[in-house]
Design an enzyme around this catalytic site. Structure first.
Site, mmCIF file in Angstrom:
data_model
loop_
_atom_site.group_PDB
_atom_site.id
_atom_site.type_symbol
_atom_site.label_atom_id
_atom_site.label_comp_id
_atom_site.label_asym_id
_atom_site.label_seq_id
_atom_site.Cartn_x
_atom_site.Cartn_y
_atom_site.Cartn_z
ATOM 1 N N GLY A 21 -94.423 -45.164 79.186
ATOM 2 C CA GLY A 21 -94.249 -44.549 77.876
ATOM 3 C C GLY A 21 -95.309 -45.033 76.885
ATOM 4 O O GLY A 21 -95.823 -44.272 76.074
ATOM 5 N N ARG A 25 -99.517 -50.083 77.642
ATOM 6 C CA ARG A 25 -99.154 -50.379 79.042
ATOM 7 C C ARG A 25 -100.117 -49.659 79.982
ATOM 8 O O ARG A 25 -100.516 -50.201 81.017
ATOM 9 C CB ARG A 25 -97.752 -49.873 79.356
ATOM 10 C CG ARG A 25 -96.668 -50.742 78.859
ATOM 11 C CD ARG A 25 -96.396 -51.864 79.849
ATOM 12 N NE ARG A 25 -95.433 -52.737 79.252
ATOM 13 C CZ ARG A 25 -95.237 -53.997 79.549
ATOM 14 N NH1 ARG A 25 -95.950 -54.562 80.472
ATOM 15 N NH2 ARG A 25 -94.329 -54.699 78.952
ATOM 16 N N ARG A 44 -104.770 -39.012 69.958
ATOM 17 C CA ARG A 44 -103.532 -39.625 69.452
ATOM 18 C C ARG A 44 -103.242 -40.993 70.083
ATOM 19 O O ARG A 44 -102.078 -41.392 70.186
ATOM 20 C CB ARG A 44 -102.320 -38.717 69.690
ATOM 21 C CG ARG A 44 -102.315 -37.501 68.806
ATOM 22 C CD ARG A 44 -101.168 -36.583 69.103
ATOM 23 N NE ARG A 44 -101.256 -35.437 68.235
ATOM 24 C CZ ARG A 44 -100.438 -35.202 67.216
ATOM 25 N NH1 ARG A 44 -99.459 -36.014 66.946
ATOM 26 N NH2 ARG A 44 -100.597 -34.131 66.471
ATOM 27 N N ARG A 88 -93.039 -41.783 86.696
ATOM 28 C CA ARG A 88 -92.764 -42.464 85.424
ATOM 29 C C ARG A 88 -92.401 -43.913 85.696
ATOM 30 O O ARG A 88 -91.591 -44.200 86.593
ATOM 31 C CB ARG A 88 -91.629 -41.748 84.690
ATOM 32 C CG ARG A 88 -91.015 -42.555 83.575
ATOM 33 C CD ARG A 88 -90.258 -41.751 82.556
ATOM 34 N NE ARG A 88 -89.289 -42.537 81.827
ATOM 35 C CZ ARG A 88 -89.557 -43.500 80.941
ATOM 36 N NH1 ARG A 88 -90.823 -43.819 80.661
ATOM 37 N NH2 ARG A 88 -88.596 -44.166 80.337
ATOM 38 N N ILE A 89 -93.021 -44.825 84.939
ATOM 39 C CA ILE A 89 -92.704 -46.249 85.053
ATOM 40 C C ILE A 89 -92.322 -46.727 83.657
ATOM 41 O O ILE A 89 -93.179 -46.870 82.801
ATOM 42 C CB ILE A 89 -93.889 -47.055 85.625
ATOM 43 C CG1 ILE A 89 -95.221 -46.553 85.059
ATOM 44 C CG2 ILE A 89 -93.934 -46.986 87.134
ATOM 45 C CD1 ILE A 89 -96.409 -47.374 85.498
ATOM 46 N N MET A 180 -85.256 -42.103 77.799
ATOM 47 C CA MET A 180 -85.478 -40.947 76.938
ATOM 48 C C MET A 180 -86.484 -39.903 77.435
ATOM 49 O O MET A 180 -86.871 -39.023 76.658
ATOM 50 C CB MET A 180 -85.885 -41.435 75.538
ATOM 51 C CG MET A 180 -84.880 -42.418 74.952
ATOM 52 S SD MET A 180 -85.232 -42.922 73.271
ATOM 53 C CE MET A 180 -84.608 -41.531 72.361
ATOM 54 N N GLU A 181 -86.893 -39.949 78.674
ATOM 55 C CA GLU A 181 -87.963 -39.034 79.125
ATOM 56 C C GLU A 181 -87.745 -38.331 80.463
ATOM 57 O O GLU A 181 -88.312 -37.257 80.707
ATOM 58 C CB GLU A 181 -89.311 -39.793 79.233
ATOM 59 C CG GLU A 181 -89.896 -40.287 77.931
ATOM 60 C CD GLU A 181 -89.265 -41.593 77.457
ATOM 61 O OE1 GLU A 181 -88.648 -42.296 78.287
ATOM 62 O OE2 GLU A 181 -89.359 -41.902 76.263
ATOM 63 N N SER A 203 -84.570 -53.262 80.457
ATOM 64 C CA SER A 203 -85.086 -54.133 79.389
ATOM 65 C C SER A 203 -83.967 -54.680 78.514
ATOM 66 O O SER A 203 -84.139 -55.695 77.847
ATOM 67 C CB SER A 203 -86.080 -53.369 78.516
ATOM 68 O OG SER A 203 -85.458 -52.227 77.952
ATOM 69 N N ASP A 204 -82.826 -53.982 78.499
ATOM 70 C CA ASP A 204 -81.700 -54.437 77.673
ATOM 71 C C ASP A 204 -80.413 -53.897 78.281
ATOM 72 O O ASP A 204 -80.439 -52.969 79.075
ATOM 73 C CB ASP A 204 -81.869 -53.975 76.223
ATOM 74 C CG ASP A 204 -82.114 -52.480 76.111
ATOM 75 O OD1 ASP A 204 -83.247 -52.055 76.404
ATOM 76 O OD2 ASP A 204 -81.177 -51.742 75.792
HETATM 77 N N1 HPA Z 1 -81.832 -46.560 74.882
HETATM 78 C C1 HPA Z 1 -82.709 -45.592 75.118
HETATM 79 N N2 HPA Z 1 -83.851 -45.822 75.746
HETATM 80 C C2 HPA Z 1 -84.114 -47.070 76.141
HETATM 81 C C3 HPA Z 1 -83.245 -48.113 75.927
HETATM 82 C C4 HPA Z 1 -82.046 -47.836 75.260
HETATM 83 O O1 HPA Z 1 -81.216 -48.736 75.029
HETATM 84 N N3 HPA Z 1 -83.807 -49.239 76.420
HETATM 85 C C5 HPA Z 1 -84.989 -48.889 76.945
HETATM 86 N N4 HPA Z 1 -85.182 -47.577 76.785
#
Ligand code: HPA
Length: 232
Positions: A21, A25, A44, A88-89, A180-181, A203-204
């Site tokens: 994204g 990166r 862009r 996609r990574i 989101m993609e 990541s979370d």
């Molecule tokens: N929500 C949406 N997209 C994301 C998230 C999230 O918590 N973490 C990484 N990409």
């Protein structure tokens, strides 16, 4: 030939494109992993590069955040630059207790709250899935490397800051994670008879609220890259 979003000439982009994204990166990846690198796009700041990996041509280009952005770049790559497969990574947020931060997710399919597929005027709902061959290879590579990985459905959402607990409802339907993609990528690929696959590092966690540090994201990104480069 160029597009309003991509200044590359036809022939400058490889048949396989890895798509993070984040443009930085893409830059990092090109500099760290590829040889004979040439930058083909900076419009862009959506950086794109072509190089070789173990002698094989490959490109890496950022998608930006969200399905409108992914939709533009992947459509142009497939239709105007003869790209055959996009991998996609990215990163995602876990929706399940047993999906931990730093794990890898291979998206078998993607649900969505977006109306991206309305453009096809289908008499129902389109199920967006990855190219099986790529998914299978990625799963084999994850297993061989001893990584903690999961294969399953994800939810591609238009909304990062939700007003209510929509994510919990997708979690109940078994979605492993939110990002989101991917729905836009898989749907565009299907409509054009092209190949697509998506893998993420977690990541979370929306379950435990844990987050990875920048250092951890770097390390897990490297593991995911090894898998993605193994698909070329
Ligand atoms: N929500 C949406 N997209 C994301 C998230 C999230 O918590 N973490 C990484 N990409």
């Amino acid at each position: 030939m160029s597009t309003p979003h991509n200044q590359a000439e036809v022939g400058q982009i490889a048949k396989t494109v890895l798509m993070p994204g984040d443009p930085l990166r893409a830059k990092f990846l090109a500099e760290k992993y590829l040889e004979n690198v040439e930058q083909f796009n900076s419009v862009r700041n959506m950086f794109g590069y072509t190089g070789t990996y173990k002698g094989k041509p490959v490109s890496v280009m950022a998608s930006g955040m969200g399905m409108p952005s992914m939709g533009i770049y992947c459509y142009e790559l497939y239709t105007m630059y003869d790209v055959e497969r996009i991998i996609r990574i990215g990163t995602c947020g876990s929706l399940q207790e047993d999906v931990h931060i730093r794990d890898i997710i291979l998206a078998q399919g993607a649900c969505t709250d977006s109306n991206y597929a309305h453009q096809y005027e289908l008499p129902g709902t389109f199920s967006a899935i990855s190219t099986f061959n790529l998914l299978q290879q990625a799963a084999t590579l994850c297993k061989e490397k001893g990584l903690n990985y999961h294969v399953g459905n994800v939810i591609s959402s238009d909304i990062f800051y939700h007003q209510d607990d929509c994510n919990g409802k997708w979690a109940k339907m078994g979605c492993l994670a939110v990002e989101m993609e991917t729905y836009a990528l898989f749907t565009t690929a299907a409509s054009l008879k092209k190949e697509a696959m998506a893998l993420f590092t977690v990541s979370d966690s929306l379950v435990s609220n844990e987050k990875t540090s920048a250092d951890e994201r770097e390390k897990t990104f490297t593991e995911m890259m090894d898998v993605a480069l193994g698909l070329i």
